[in-house]
Design a protein around this motif. Structure first.
Motif: not given
Length: 217
Positions: A22-31, A64-68, A73-82, A172-175
């Motif tokens: 819900a926070s949309k902050i990328p989730i660290k693999a280490s966490d 996975v967020v590329p090049n970082v 990782y981020i969570c996105i919807s199967e429906l683009c823009g939602v 940004g990447y999420r956009s």
């Protein structure tokens, strides 16, 4: 026994991801590795299962967020823009501000200087240095929240002419995964009472990003 252990790890990770998405902050693999009590290098197999569960049961893609580095990782919807999660009223208002900024960046077809962004918002009666009655703390959203959420990229640019350090904004990447440039263009054109193809360069760019294989045709 091993199968049961993997299932427990996957269920634990699914719950952790949903609680933090819900926070949309990328989730660290280490966490995630720490929560699952496994080495980071052992996450690949359970994360495959986690991805399947999230997609099947919640319509969420774990990406996975590329090049970082370290890996996030981020969570996105199967429906683009939602968004995959229900937005509260505050988040809806923030998304409106974000849309305005993304649309402006796209329409000018270049990275955006911070000063120019602030002047543009001021023409819309949005003063970034004051608490806005609708959007709240605009300055923090632009320089902190949207950056951490990967909606905006904010980079320093040094100039030989100007002694002061300038900040430049771009998508940004999420956009890039939650919005399409064609949707942004269509909405902007509709607001302005124009056809999308009225904006020639923007229309070509939106088409190119949607159909890269046809760019030269």
């Amino acid at each position: 026994m091993e199968e049961l252990s993997q299932r427990n790890i996957a269920n634990c990770l699914v719950q952790f991801i949903l609680n933090n998405a819900a926070s949309k902050i990328p989730i660290k693999a280490s966490d995630m590795a720490q929560i699952a009590n496994v080495p980071s290098k052992s996450l690949a197999v359970p994360l495959e299962h986690v991805g399947e569960i999230l997609k099947k049961n919640f319509g969420i893609i774990l990406q996975v967020v590329p090049n970082v580095s370290p890996k996030r990782y981020i969570c996105i919807s199967e429906l683009c823009g939602v968004t995959p999660l229900q937005l509260d009223e505050k988040q809806k208002r923030e998304q409106i501000l974000l849309f305005i900024i993304l649309a402006y960046i796209f329409m000018i077809q270049s990275p955006l200087q911070e000063e120019r962004l602030e002047k543009f918002l001021y023409t819309l009666d949005i003063n970034v240095n004051e608490n806005h009655p609708f959007f709240g703390n605009v300055k923090k959203l632009i320089t902190d929240t949207f950056i951490k959420q990967l909606y905006l990229k904010r980079e320093k640019r040094h100039s030989d002419v100007d002694a002061e350090t300038q900040f430049i904004y771009s998508w940004g990447y999420r956009s890039t995964v939650e919005y399409t440039k064609m949707d942004i263009l269509n909405a902007t054109a509709n607001i302005m009472g124009k056809s999308p193809d009225f904006f020639i360069d923007q229309y070509k760019e939106a088409q190119r990003t949607e159909n890269p294989e046809n760019v030269d045709q």
